[in-house]
Design an enzyme around this catalytic site. Structure first.
Site, PDB file in Angstrom:
ATOM      1  N   ARG A   1       0.836  -1.200   0.000  1.00 48.76           N
ATOM      2  CA  ARG A   1       0.000   0.000   0.000  1.00 48.76           C
ATOM      3  C   ARG A   1       0.873   1.253   0.000  1.00 48.76           C
ATOM      4  O   ARG A   1       0.562   2.231  -0.689  1.00 48.76           O
ATOM      5  CB  ARG A   1      -0.938   0.021   1.208  1.00 48.76           C
ATOM      6  CG  ARG A   1      -2.076  -0.983   1.136  1.00 48.76           C
ATOM      7  CD  ARG A   1      -3.084  -0.744   2.245  1.00 48.76           C
ATOM      8  NE  ARG A   1      -3.769   0.530   2.095  1.00 48.76           N
ATOM      9  CZ  ARG A   1      -4.361   1.187   3.087  1.00 48.76           C
ATOM     10  NH1 ARG A   1      -4.323   0.706   4.333  1.00 48.76           N
ATOM     11  NH2 ARG A   1      -4.972   2.331   2.867  1.00 48.76           N
TER      12      ARG A   1
ATOM     13  N   CYS B   1      -0.709   6.194   9.049  1.00 44.78           N
ATOM     14  CA  CYS B   1      -1.073   4.946   8.363  1.00 44.78           C
ATOM     15  C   CYS B   1      -2.167   5.315   7.376  1.00 44.78           C
ATOM     16  O   CYS B   1      -2.105   6.362   6.749  1.00 44.78           O
ATOM     17  CB  CYS B   1      -1.495   3.869   9.358  1.00 44.78           C
ATOM     18  SG  CYS B   1      -2.843   4.366  10.456  1.00 44.78           S
TER      19      CYS B   1
END
Length: 207
Positions: A104, A163
């Protein structure tokens, strides 16, 4: 309101747990500290460790007696907002650490946010790297060595953790605290907030 419904009162400890290595529990640990409550912890190994120890379980709804709500005051210095963070990055005054998985972070396999990639200048430290056997935290020595390597000559206070949505970033914050590296901050809005403004830069590929 949640704490009151759960029967919590000031001075009473809180232990958060989940069944995925503390990835979600660490967020509650952070929030308790953010609101000035120091007696919070994460159950190492989570529900699996509890079961391995042969400790009792129950099912059904919680039966905790509610407590009176307590007014909580946040400690704003523990979080970074987007505008201030962007200025700090441009002036190289902050070390931004992204806790998402490497795929990601690199902009591959993005299935949660509408834009793939990462904040330019961020470094990748997947929160799962904090865990060893059976989903438990690695030793303080190992965590300390790895985060000191990431920090290089920087003081821990220059670190800001992010995150996707500000949850698993708290796992890295907790790992640093366990290693005695205190003073790092959380970018609570994280990637989901950063990409709301298309004028903000986006990078792809490994760190």
């Amino acid at each position: 309101a949640f704490l009151a419904r759960s029967g919590w009162t000031p001075g009473r400890g809180v232990v958060a747990y989940d069944d995925i290595g503390g990835a979600l529990a660490a967020r509650l640990w952070f929030l308790m500290r953010y609101f000035g409550q120091e007696g919070a912890a994460v159950l190492d190994g989570g529900l699996q460790a509890w079961c391995e120890a042969g400790l009792p379980l129950e099912s059904g709804p919680s039966t905790a007696a509610p407590a009176a709500p307590v007014e909580l005051a946040p400690e704003s210095s523990m979080v970074a907002d987007t505008v201030a963070l962007q200025h700090e990055l441009e002036r190289e005054r902050v070390l931004l650490i992204d806790a998402r998985a490497a795929n990601r972070f690199a902009g591959r396999d993005e299935n949660l946010d509408p834009v793939a990639g990462h904040v330019p200048g961020a470094i990748n430290r997947p929160f799962a790297d904090n865990l060893g056997d059976r989903g438990r935290f690695r030793s303080v020595e190992a965590l300390g060595a790895e985060f000191r390597r990431l920090l290089s000559a920087h003081d821990p206070s220059v670190a800001v953790h992010m995150c996707g949505s500000g949850v698993t970033a708290c796992h890295n914050l907790l790992a640093m605290e366990l290693a005695g590296l205190t003073g790092a901050r959380l970018y609570a809005g994280s990637w989901s907030e950063w990409i709301r403004d298309p004028s903000r830069p986006v990078a792809e590929g490994p760190a």
